[in-house]
Design an enzyme around this catalytic site. Structure first.
Site, PDB file in Angstrom:
ATOM      1  N   GLY A 196      30.206  27.015   2.822  1.00 28.84           N
ATOM      2  CA  GLY A 196      31.051  27.285   1.731  1.00 28.84           C
ATOM      3  C   GLY A 196      32.051  26.338   1.177  1.00 28.84           C
ATOM      4  O   GLY A 196      31.962  25.312   1.956  1.00 28.84           O
ATOM      5  N   VAL A 197      32.930  26.718   0.474  1.00 33.27           N
ATOM      6  CA  VAL A 197      33.794  25.561  -0.125  1.00 33.27           C
ATOM      7  C   VAL A 197      35.340  25.581   0.725  1.00 33.27           C
ATOM      8  O   VAL A 197      35.417  26.620   1.476  1.00 33.27           O
ATOM      9  CB  VAL A 197      34.153  26.167  -1.692  1.00 33.27           C
ATOM     10  CG1 VAL A 197      35.246  24.904  -2.160  1.00 33.27           C
ATOM     11  CG2 VAL A 197      33.033  25.912  -2.477  1.00 33.27           C
ATOM     12  N   GLY A 198      35.832  24.497   1.076  1.00 32.39           N
ATOM     13  CA  GLY A 198      37.036  24.468   1.648  1.00 32.39           C
ATOM     14  C   GLY A 198      36.983  23.383   2.811  1.00 32.39           C
ATOM     15  O   GLY A 198      35.871  22.754   3.288  1.00 32.39           O
ATOM     16  N   ASN A 199      37.997  23.287   3.451  1.00 33.89           N
ATOM     17  CA  ASN A 199      38.334  22.076   4.339  1.00 33.89           C
ATOM     18  C   ASN A 199      37.647  22.537   5.366  1.00 33.89           C
ATOM     19  O   ASN A 199      36.923  21.562   6.256  1.00 33.89           O
ATOM     20  CB  ASN A 199      39.782  22.168   4.728  1.00 33.89           C
ATOM     21  CG  ASN A 199      40.696  21.725   3.683  1.00 33.89           C
ATOM     22  OD1 ASN A 199      40.349  20.937   2.707  1.00 33.89           O
ATOM     23  ND2 ASN A 199      42.223  21.973   3.380  1.00 33.89           N
TER      24      ASN A 199
ATOM     25  N   ASN B  79      40.715  33.465  -4.867  1.00 32.44           N
ATOM     26  CA  ASN B  79      39.720  32.911  -5.688  1.00 32.44           C
ATOM     27  C   ASN B  79      38.737  34.153  -6.074  1.00 32.44           C
ATOM     28  O   ASN B  79      38.554  34.437  -7.381  1.00 32.44           O
ATOM     29  CB  ASN B  79      38.948  31.925  -4.990  1.00 32.44           C
ATOM     30  CG  ASN B  79      39.592  30.699  -4.680  1.00 32.44           C
ATOM     31  OD1 ASN B  79      40.945  30.437  -5.254  1.00 32.44           O
ATOM     32  ND2 ASN B  79      39.388  29.780  -3.577  1.00 32.44           N
TER      33      ASN B  79
ATOM     34  N   GLY C  45      29.806  33.320  -3.424  1.00 30.99           N
ATOM     35  CA  GLY C  45      28.526  33.558  -2.982  1.00 30.99           C
ATOM     36  C   GLY C  45      28.460  33.996  -1.431  1.00 30.99           C
ATOM     37  O   GLY C  45      27.499  34.265  -0.872  1.00 30.99           O
TER      38      GLY C  45
ATOM     39  N   GLU D 183      25.418  26.563  -1.846  1.00 32.66           N
ATOM     40  CA  GLU D 183      25.790  26.744  -3.539  1.00 32.66           C
ATOM     41  C   GLU D 183      26.446  25.315  -3.741  1.00 32.66           C
ATOM     42  O   GLU D 183      25.906  24.980  -5.072  1.00 32.66           O
ATOM     43  CB  GLU D 183      27.189  27.499  -3.513  1.00 32.66           C
ATOM     44  CG  GLU D 183      26.928  28.981  -3.371  1.00 32.66           C
ATOM     45  CD  GLU D 183      28.134  29.957  -3.492  1.00 32.66           C
ATOM     46  OE1 GLU D 183      28.187  30.861  -3.657  1.00 32.66           O
ATOM     47  OE2 GLU D 183      29.390  29.269  -3.128  1.00 32.66           O
TER      48      GLU D 183
END
Lengths: 488, 488
Positions: A252-255, A368, A372, A278
């Protein structure tokens, strides 16, 4: 045509379908010009608002500019812009948060209305309507197919560096659909361009601006600790024979997600991996530089200015390791389940029974969106949800009695991880899950409070299968809302 | 071998994998004998409990007898037996409720331990280990493959009437999995028997008892009204060009779902349909008799004594219209999404934002389980959740401010239907959804209360995206728990 002239083509109340997925490949000049036009019209007392469909989030030049200009009536399926988010949470913009893998299908089936105008960033347009996309595929194919008119932002920044990176293929629509023939991460099953009816192209606007992606930041200690727990668990599962090698990862997106990839890149014992994800994020370049990436499939490639420079200098070699697909394919249950993806996604909060909130603070304010995460968590072979155990200087516990908003039910949360530890929830009944999550994942400052709740709920709940105390389930959230801290 | 002798082969603390899916094709004699043995051992002060994995629910001869004998320690992934349910809700039996389409995959991947003994109802066993299953496939293939020992209940009731009805095929396991080659409801891609290692068969017990399926009851007025709303909506969508013809239907278990099929059977204008579903229920025979069934794929065929008689008399002709598949295939996201299934499932309650509870009363007492509802709702082309607007003589509203347990999030609930009306939620933002659900679906007795809550929550919630009032979200449930009615 200038961006301003193109913006003049868009009417009040239209539905726009824009390219872009998580700050990659979104249109920049036309939305900015459209925002200015909306402001002018508003100053004249004239209404001007549009509905905005996208792949996922877009940059400030699009979502931010249009939100500040009060030019968005409705937005779907995802966003991450500060000003847009703020307007949504004030109830000024209608927002439908949707699974990213299903949005395009909704539009193609007519469940959602189709965009009247598509605004798509491209790197090449031929006279006969062949369009090469830029740094994302997103829902661009669907928008180009379904829209009445097409505005192209032709971005010369990339030259032909991106040519060939896309695999433009959309699954058939029922009832006469065939299997999606993707069985390996780098399988290519479509064309590297999108064919459109050239008559629909009403404007081509020349641009040369890069995606506004924040530079990569080094993982902090908490993210590194979480990554460590995950890698240790994966090694353990492999040793037990429960995890065949060769499974691709989704990140996933993020740190925290970045920290896992970075830890893999820096671990000399790590076997090379592949990604079916993604967003191909900047951490991937470190995997490549340490010879640990077999290949990466995504729907977007996010590059900060620094990473873009590296990509452009090495595009020819790098492209062989990357495929960008429409999000209907990158996030498709069929392909994710077939490949046996190992999914890693970030949670906002998790409750003691294993339900996960990915999107809404205190149940009401969207951060947000679900993105996905459910496309992957629901269909992966093994799934992780991860978050620091506390937020806001310890005033918020990420482990709560009941999530204030539920995106992923206990049925699809395999493993939960905080810096405190990892809870393997597979096969556990609800009460066993509660003990394991509290013991392994909660912050010590909140452990007593969570155990007290569980003791109370086990005693008071009418049914003991999922002992939930409806009268106290949200007490921690309510305390935070009134006192600024979940602490007792 | 006698059932009693076979039961002697099972040790304390084993994991049993039994055939059966929703009262179809479950073992009867051995579980009953095992329950008696457990009671004898308990009377001697000896421990005897097993973990019980199945396809879905089994009959009283299995789940009921073993639960009453206190012989079940752990149960997964579904149940519907009164005594078993009661023990689970008293906290005496551990129960993991799971998506029915994923249970077999969990066992094959090692996420769950494999059954040590499989107890499978069959209609034929050959010396070289070819087993023909009976009225369900369920997870029987996985159990037969993975178990150390196999006990067969060889049921002579069906003769060869069921021979050829099964399509025994399991999807490949990652990382080397191929597409599942099912593109039409009646596609056959496997064998009509399961091949096992004959050495593993430790007992064959001869039986001749039918599945204990309740007789079909005529739909009541409320179910008929709900069915009417659905058929009217489908006709409307078709007229609007949003629903291609030829999409198969999935129909959950229960009266309301049966009512929809019955209404189709009795509507002279109804085109013939096909079903891609879990359970081929008795209502299907009425579709056949009115020449309205093209074909039905499921993992189970439930027949009351009357329906069984009809099936046995017409088996040769009927079998060409039926396929029974493992539940990993009948409920597989890949196939459901490819076929564009129209899904119809029953809800216990739905909240004003469109979240659905399919499984737990007041959040804590399990009814049956999530079953396959999410396998279908998450991957269908169009999905309905339906329920009467009230329960228990009007003291419970099925529409509530917040579901007390969440199985299906607002992201995957397209259409909600009660006898009051139908709410098309597709593409709506949360507040619009709330108004539509309250207006269209809630019972007039509760409409004011729900609107009052919504007005309060819109004012009080910190974020206006999903205005939820955490301090009052469960007030209707709490009132029911204390006063016996949700009414103010």
């Amino acid at each position: 045509m200038s961006a301003e002239e193109a913006a003049e083509l868009i009417r009040h109340d239209e539905i726009l379908g824009v390219s872009g997925f998580t700050l990659a490949g979104y249109p920049k000049a036309v939305p900015t010009a459209l925002a200015k036009r909306a402001e002018r019209l508003h100053a004249q007392g004239k209404p001007f608002q549009v509905s905005l469909f996208s792949g996922a989030s877009t940059g400030d030049e699009c979502d931010g500019a249009l939100a500040r200009a009060n030019a968005i009536r409705y937005r779907a399926p995802y966003q991450s812009n500060k000003d847009l988010r703020s307007a949504i949470n004030q109830g000024k913009i209608f927002y439908t948060d949707a699974h990213l893998g299903i949005m395009g299908r909704w539009i193609r089936s007519g469940a959602l209305p189709h965009p009247t105008t598509a605004i798509i960033e491209a790197t090449e347009v031929s006279d006969d309507g062949k369009i090469r996309l830029s740094t994302s595929c997103g829902n661009s194919m669907e928008f180009l197919q379904m829209a009445d008119r097409i505005i192209v932002e032709l971005n010369s920044l990339y030259g032909d560096a991106l040519a060939g990176i896309h695999d433009c293929y959309l699954p058939d629509m029922p009832p006469h659909a065939r299997p999606i023939p993707v069985s390996h991460v780098l399988d290519r099953v479509g064309t590297d361009f999108v064919q459109v009816d050239p008559e629909k192209i009403v404007a081509i606007v020349h641009t040369q601006a890069g995606d506004s992606v924040h530079p990569f930041t080094e993982p902090d200690e908490i993210s590194k600790t979480i990554a460590g727990h995950i890698l240790e668990f994966l090694a353990h599962e492999r040793k037990k024979g429960r995890l065949p090698s060769g499974l691709p990862y989704q990140s996933g997106v993020g740190n925290v997600a970045n920290a896992v990839l970075t830890a893999m890149a820096r671990n000399p014992l790590q076997e090379p991996i592949s990604l079916f994800t993604e967003v191909i994020q900047e951490a991937v370049f470190e995997l490549i530089q340490s010879d640990k990436l077999l290949g990466a499939s995504g729907t977007a490639l996010t590059c900060s200015a620094k990473a873009r420079k590296y990509f452009l200098a090495n595009a020819f070699a790098l492209k062989r390791k990357f495929v960008l697909r429409p999000q209907e394919v990158s996030n498709h249950p069929e392909v994710i389940r077939r490949l046996g993806v190992i999914a890693m996604n970030t949670a906002i909060e998790c409750d003691i029974f294993g339900n996960v909130n990915s999107s809404h603070i205190c149940g009401s304010s969207v951060m947000n969106g679900i993105g996905g995460s459910a496309d992957f968590s629901r269909n992966c072979l093994l799934g992780f949800f991860m978050t620091p155990s506390t937020a806001k200087n310890g005033t918020i516990s990420a482990i709560v009695p009941l999530v204030s908003h539920l995106d992923h039910s206990d049925h699809e949360t395999d493993i939960f991880v905080t810096e405190q530890g990892l809870a393997d929830l597979r096969g556990l009944d609800p009460v066993a899950r509660a003990h394991r999550i509290i013991d392994a994942c909660s912050h010590p400052d909140y452990r007593q409070q969570l155990n007290d709740y569980l003791n109370y709920s086990v005693k008071s709940a009418k049914g003991k299968h999922i002992p939930i105390a409806l009268d106290r389930a949200f007490n921690m959230h309510l305390r935070f809302l009134s006192d600024g801290s979940m602490k007792e």
